[in-house]
Design an enzyme around this catalytic site. Structure first.
Site, PDB file in Angstrom:
ATOM      1  NE  ARG A 157      -4.087  -1.903   0.319  1.00 37.90           N
ATOM      2  CZ  ARG A 157      -4.051  -3.171  -0.109  1.00 37.90           C
ATOM      3  NH1 ARG A 157      -2.981  -3.654  -0.729  1.00 37.90           N
ATOM      4  NH2 ARG A 157      -5.093  -3.963   0.062  1.00 37.90           N
ATOM      5  CB  SER A 228      -8.596  -1.343   4.294  1.00 32.54           C
ATOM      6  OG  SER A 228      -8.946  -2.649   3.928  1.00 32.54           O
ATOM      7  CD  GLU A 323      -5.690   1.172   2.043  1.00 25.61           C
ATOM      8  OE1 GLU A 323      -5.560   0.035   2.509  1.00 25.61           O
ATOM      9  OE2 GLU A 323      -6.530   1.445   1.158  1.00 25.61           O
TER      10      GLU A 323
HETATM   11  P1  FAD Z   1      -8.643   8.652  -5.504  1.00 26.17           P
HETATM   12  O1  FAD Z   1      -9.316   8.326  -4.233  1.00 26.17           O
HETATM   13  O2  FAD Z   1      -9.319   9.579  -6.430  1.00 26.17           O
HETATM   14  O3  FAD Z   1      -7.179   9.200  -5.190  1.00 26.17           O
HETATM   15  C1  FAD Z   1      -6.340   8.550  -4.256  1.00 26.17           C
HETATM   16  C2  FAD Z   1      -5.018   9.318  -4.164  1.00 26.17           C
HETATM   17  O4  FAD Z   1      -4.314   9.208  -5.399  1.00 26.17           O
HETATM   18  C3  FAD Z   1      -5.197  10.820  -3.942  1.00 26.17           C
HETATM   19  O5  FAD Z   1      -4.124  11.260  -3.141  1.00 26.17           O
HETATM   20  C4  FAD Z   1      -5.105  11.412  -5.343  1.00 26.17           C
HETATM   21  O6  FAD Z   1      -4.660  12.764  -5.346  1.00 26.17           O
HETATM   22  C5  FAD Z   1      -4.093  10.489  -6.010  1.00 26.17           C
HETATM   23  N1  FAD Z   1      -4.310  10.288  -7.458  1.00 26.17           N
HETATM   24  C6  FAD Z   1      -5.424   9.770  -8.039  1.00 26.17           C
HETATM   25  N2  FAD Z   1      -5.244   9.691  -9.373  1.00 26.17           N
HETATM   26  C7  FAD Z   1      -4.006  10.161  -9.620  1.00 26.17           C
HETATM   27  C8  FAD Z   1      -3.240  10.347 -10.824  1.00 26.17           C
HETATM   28  N3  FAD Z   1      -3.736  10.032 -12.034  1.00 26.17           N
HETATM   29  N4  FAD Z   1      -1.993  10.864 -10.724  1.00 26.17           N
HETATM   30  C9  FAD Z   1      -1.480  11.192  -9.511  1.00 26.17           C
HETATM   31  N5  FAD Z   1      -2.156  11.067  -8.351  1.00 26.17           N
HETATM   32  C10 FAD Z   1      -3.398  10.551  -8.405  1.00 26.17           C
HETATM   33  N6  FAD Z   1      -7.545  -0.684  -2.387  1.00 26.17           N
HETATM   34  C11 FAD Z   1      -6.747  -1.767  -2.509  1.00 26.17           C
HETATM   35  O7  FAD Z   1      -5.537  -1.647  -2.674  1.00 26.17           O
HETATM   36  N7  FAD Z   1      -7.256  -3.022  -2.419  1.00 26.17           N
HETATM   37  C12 FAD Z   1      -8.556  -3.260  -2.233  1.00 26.17           C
HETATM   38  O8  FAD Z   1      -8.977  -4.403  -2.154  1.00 26.17           O
HETATM   39  C13 FAD Z   1      -9.432  -2.140  -2.114  1.00 26.17           C
HETATM   40  N8  FAD Z   1     -10.753  -2.316  -1.881  1.00 26.17           N
HETATM   41  C14 FAD Z   1     -11.574  -1.244  -1.779  1.00 26.17           C
HETATM   42  C15 FAD Z   1     -12.949  -1.465  -1.580  1.00 26.17           C
HETATM   43  C16 FAD Z   1     -13.824  -0.403  -1.476  1.00 26.17           C
HETATM   44  C17 FAD Z   1     -15.301  -0.674  -1.276  1.00 26.17           C
HETATM   45  C18 FAD Z   1     -13.349   0.923  -1.594  1.00 26.17           C
HETATM   46  C19 FAD Z   1     -14.294   2.078  -1.532  1.00 26.17           C
HETATM   47  C20 FAD Z   1     -11.980   1.157  -1.776  1.00 26.17           C
HETATM   48  C21 FAD Z   1     -11.077   0.067  -1.865  1.00 26.17           C
HETATM   49  N9  FAD Z   1      -9.695   0.247  -2.059  1.00 26.17           N
HETATM   50  C22 FAD Z   1      -8.872  -0.836  -2.203  1.00 26.17           C
HETATM   51  C23 FAD Z   1      -9.121   1.601  -2.125  1.00 26.17           C
HETATM   52  C24 FAD Z   1      -9.226   2.259  -3.533  1.00 26.17           C
HETATM   53  O9  FAD Z   1     -10.128   1.566  -4.334  1.00 26.17           O
HETATM   54  C25 FAD Z   1      -7.872   2.291  -4.233  1.00 26.17           C
HETATM   55  O10 FAD Z   1      -6.929   2.970  -3.445  1.00 26.17           O
HETATM   56  C26 FAD Z   1      -7.961   2.972  -5.611  1.00 26.17           C
HETATM   57  O11 FAD Z   1      -6.751   2.793  -6.304  1.00 26.17           O
HETATM   58  C27 FAD Z   1      -8.275   4.451  -5.530  1.00 26.17           C
HETATM   59  O12 FAD Z   1      -8.526   4.931  -6.825  1.00 26.17           O
HETATM   60  P2  FAD Z   1      -9.240   6.321  -7.065  1.00 26.17           P
HETATM   61  O13 FAD Z   1      -9.162   6.629  -8.528  1.00 26.17           O
HETATM   62  O14 FAD Z   1     -10.576   6.333  -6.471  1.00 26.17           O
HETATM   63  O15 FAD Z   1      -8.261   7.296  -6.271  1.00 26.17           O
HETATM   64  N1  EPU Z   2     -10.994  -9.954  10.723  1.00 25.18           N
HETATM   65  C1  EPU Z   2     -11.700 -10.007  11.908  1.00 25.18           C
HETATM   66  N2  EPU Z   2     -12.666  -9.076  12.117  1.00 25.18           N
HETATM   67  C2  EPU Z   2     -12.971  -8.100  11.208  1.00 25.18           C
HETATM   68  C3  EPU Z   2     -12.249  -8.050  10.001  1.00 25.18           C
HETATM   69  C4  EPU Z   2     -11.256  -8.995   9.776  1.00 25.18           C
HETATM   70  O1  EPU Z   2     -11.458 -10.859  12.752  1.00 25.18           O
HETATM   71  O2  EPU Z   2     -13.864  -7.305  11.478  1.00 25.18           O
HETATM   72  C5  EPU Z   2      -9.953 -10.968  10.469  1.00 25.18           C
HETATM   73  C6  EPU Z   2     -10.408 -11.958   9.376  1.00 25.18           C
HETATM   74  O3  EPU Z   2     -11.136 -13.024   9.933  1.00 25.18           O
HETATM   75  C7  EPU Z   2      -9.086 -12.419   8.804  1.00 25.18           C
HETATM   76  C8  EPU Z   2      -8.205 -11.175   8.924  1.00 25.18           C
HETATM   77  O4  EPU Z   2      -8.804 -10.349   9.916  1.00 25.18           O
HETATM   78  O5  EPU Z   2      -8.520 -13.434   9.605  1.00 25.18           O
HETATM   79  C9  EPU Z   2      -8.023 -10.431   7.613  1.00 25.18           C
HETATM   80  O6  EPU Z   2      -9.277 -10.014   7.110  1.00 25.18           O
HETATM   81  P1  EPU Z   2      -9.620 -10.001   5.525  1.00 25.18           P
HETATM   82  O7  EPU Z   2      -9.284 -11.313   4.899  1.00 25.18           O
HETATM   83  O8  EPU Z   2     -10.992  -9.476   5.387  1.00 25.18           O
HETATM   84  O9  EPU Z   2      -8.608  -8.987   4.883  1.00 25.18           O
HETATM   85  P2  EPU Z   2      -7.996  -7.608   5.402  1.00 25.18           P
HETATM   86  O10 EPU Z   2      -6.602  -7.845   5.815  1.00 25.18           O
HETATM   87  O11 EPU Z   2      -8.902  -6.961   6.370  1.00 25.18           O
HETATM   88  C10 EPU Z   2      -6.958  -6.888   3.131  1.00 25.18           C
HETATM   89  C11 EPU Z   2      -6.841  -5.597   2.386  1.00 25.18           C
HETATM   90  C12 EPU Z   2      -8.058  -5.389   1.502  1.00 25.18           C
HETATM   91  C13 EPU Z   2      -8.155  -6.544   0.512  1.00 25.18           C
HETATM   92  C14 EPU Z   2      -8.250  -7.862   1.291  1.00 25.18           C
HETATM   93  C15 EPU Z   2      -8.203  -9.070   0.381  1.00 25.18           C
HETATM   94  C16 EPU Z   2      -5.460  -4.058   3.654  1.00 25.18           C
HETATM   95  C17 EPU Z   2      -5.417  -2.871   4.539  1.00 25.18           C
HETATM   96  N3  EPU Z   2      -6.675  -4.484   3.300  1.00 25.18           N
HETATM   97  O12 EPU Z   2      -8.031  -6.761   4.044  1.00 25.18           O
HETATM   98  O13 EPU Z   2      -7.879  -4.176   0.778  1.00 25.18           O
HETATM   99  O14 EPU Z   2      -9.264  -6.403  -0.341  1.00 25.18           O
HETATM  100  O15 EPU Z   2      -7.150  -7.965   2.222  1.00 25.18           O
HETATM  101  O16 EPU Z   2      -6.902  -9.202  -0.136  1.00 25.18           O
HETATM  102  O17 EPU Z   2      -4.419  -4.586   3.284  1.00 25.18           O
HETATM  103  C18 EPU Z   2      -8.242  -1.820   0.851  1.00 25.18           C
HETATM  104  O18 EPU Z   2      -7.019  -1.677   0.830  1.00 25.18           O
HETATM  105  O19 EPU Z   2      -9.034  -0.848   0.842  1.00 25.18           O
HETATM  106  C19 EPU Z   2      -8.813  -3.159   0.878  1.00 25.18           C
HETATM  107  C20 EPU Z   2     -10.129  -3.391   0.987  1.00 25.18           C
END
Ligand code: FAD
Ligand code: EPU
Length: 329
Positions: A157, A228, A323
């Site tokens: 991240r 997250s 994050e």
């Molecule tokens: P924004 O929120 O618009 O921007 C994020 C940052 O990047 C800001 O600082 C912005 O200024 C900068 N930025 C954006 N575009 C550019 C560009 N073109 N050039 C330079 N800077 C830029 N993340 C994960 O890693 N794994 C996950 O599983 C995951 N699951 C998610 C689930 C949900 C439901 C949600 C809401 C979010 C999740 N995220 C996850 C976080 C998010 O989706 C990612 O970080 C994604 O890459 C953000 O993209 P965005 O275009 O919305 O960025």
């Molecule tokens: N857990 C709990 N309670 C909770 C949530 C999680 O006990 O309320 C435990 C789960 O049971 C599991 C562990 O925590 O043992 C990890 O949980 P999970 O598998 O849901 O994944 P996570 O570590 O919480 C990460 C990423 C996600 C990504 C998933 C799948 C980060 C910060 N988050 O979540 O990314 O989608 O793994 O790879 O690394 C994001 O970055 O926005 C994001 C959603």
């Protein structure tokens, strides 16, 4: 006159900026730079930001589109995606073309250009593994620069663009190397459990991931959130051993010489899972996801995040790092 940002970020809180400028092309960026404004923020899908207050400057909304194959051999394709492409659409484009590399990252919200920012990842794969290079405008110099993997300091991240390069570059294109004969990555228990048949296509993996994510994570269209809220903390062995003796079931994963803990579990253990505090709280199925129950202000969510940090530090001696990018504090 201020402009509302509410429709442009997934927390859906009320926040304003001075103006929004749509960016459809690289030329639009250069045109904006000639105006000499210094106070601006790039926004893609707004899915990893929290507006703790108003943003006083201009928001540049990235709407640059296009997917282009720039090279091909018997092993794979080098594909260039404009940074305003929706990430999930790009993933689905790749799996529809039977290309491997991005399938585990299906349904991550946001744009292609933000993917390298925090080196997005899910279900055992981070974008670094398919990343080839990116093109960016240096907003200080007004020049175009190519970054290769070695220049990006990708980490968990994390990247150069979130650290020293923060705010300096507008990422305009990201190039990925996608493979024709990839190997499915299905080590993640949730994914493995769903894939009972032989995996022969990247679409199968993407579909499994979509199904898991839909159950676990709130849909921002229905309930405001940014995924997250904190990173999973990486701790040293000494602290881990101490915690392990107290909490035998503590989820943990190897992270080089250190140990990664599950922030969601730590927050859950502090009693926050599904907790509602005013207009904010944590999601009922995932304590790591902070939510807007409708009328939360960005500051209210930010204060709640601080409260969680304090509770986890007190109970476990572990510091949680946000994050989500906090704007307008
Ligand atoms: P924004 O929120 O618009 O921007 C994020 C940052 O990047 C800001 O600082 C912005 O200024 C900068 N930025 C954006 N575009 C550019 C560009 N073109 N050039 C330079 N800077 C830029 N993340 C994960 O890693 N794994 C996950 O599983 C995951 N699951 C998610 C689930 C949900 C439901 C949600 C809401 C979010 C999740 N995220 C996850 C976080 C998010 O989706 C990612 O970080 C994604 O890459 C953000 O993209 P965005 O275009 O919305 O960025
Ligand atoms: N857990 C709990 N309670 C909770 C949530 C999680 O006990 O309320 C435990 C789960 O049971 C599991 C562990 O925590 O043992 C990890 O949980 P999970 O598998 O849901 O994944 P996570 O570590 O919480 C990460 C990423 C996600 C990504 C998933 C799948 C980060 C910060 N988050 O979540 O990314 O989608 O793994 O790879 O690394 C994001 O970055 O926005 C994001 C959603």
């Amino acid at each position: 006159m201020m402009t509302s940002l509410k429709p442009f970020h997934t927390f859906g809180t009320q926040a304003n900026c001075r103006q929004i400028v749509n960016i459809y092309s690289v030329q639009d960026i250069f045109d904006f730079l000639t105006k000499g404004e210094n106070d601006f923020l790039i926004l893609g899908g707004g899915s990893n930001v929290l507006f703790a207050g108003d943003y006083q400057g201009t928001v540049l909304l990235n709407r640059m589109k296009g997917i282009e194959v720039i090279d091909e051999d018997h092993e794979g394709l080098l594909v260039s995606a404009a940074s305003g492409e929706i990430w999930h659409n790009f993933v689905m484009w790749s799996v529809a073309h039977q290309l491997w590399g991005l399938e585990n990252m299906a349904l991550i919200p946001g744009t292609v250009g933000a993917a390298p920012m925090q080196n997005i990842g899910a279900y055992g794969v981070e974008q670094i593994s398919a990343f080839h290079s990116l093109e960016a405008i240096d907003l200080e110099e007004g020049t175009t620069r190519i970054f290769y993997k070695k220049d990006c300091a990708f980490g968990y991240r994390d990247s150069y663009f979130k650290q020293e390069g923060k705010g300096r570059y507008f990422i305009t294109k990201v190039n990925y190397l996608l493979s024709k004969k990839g190997q499915a990555v299905i080590d993640y228990a949730d994914v493995k459990a769903l894939l009972t048949e032989d995996v022969t296509s990247p679409l199968q993996v993407a579909e499994a991931v979509i199904s898991i994510r839909t159950k676990k994570l709130p849909d921002p269209k229905k309930i405001g959130n940014a995924g997250s809220f904190f990173k999973n903390p990486v701790v040293n062995n000494e602290l881990f051993e101490k915690l392990k003796t107290q909490y035998d079931a503590i989820p943990h994963y190897p992270a080089g010489e250190k140990i990664k803990l599950a922030a969601g579990w730590l927050i859950d253990q502090c009693g926050f899972k599904g907790k509602v505090v005013g207009n904010t709280g944590t999601y009922q199925n995932q304590a790591l996801v902070l939510v807007n129950h409708g009328n939360a202000s960005g500051m209210e969510i930010y204060q709640f995040a601080k409260e969680i940090q304090g509770a986890v530090l007190e109970k476990f001696g572990v510091e949680l790092e946000m994050e989500v990018n906090i704007i307008g504090q």
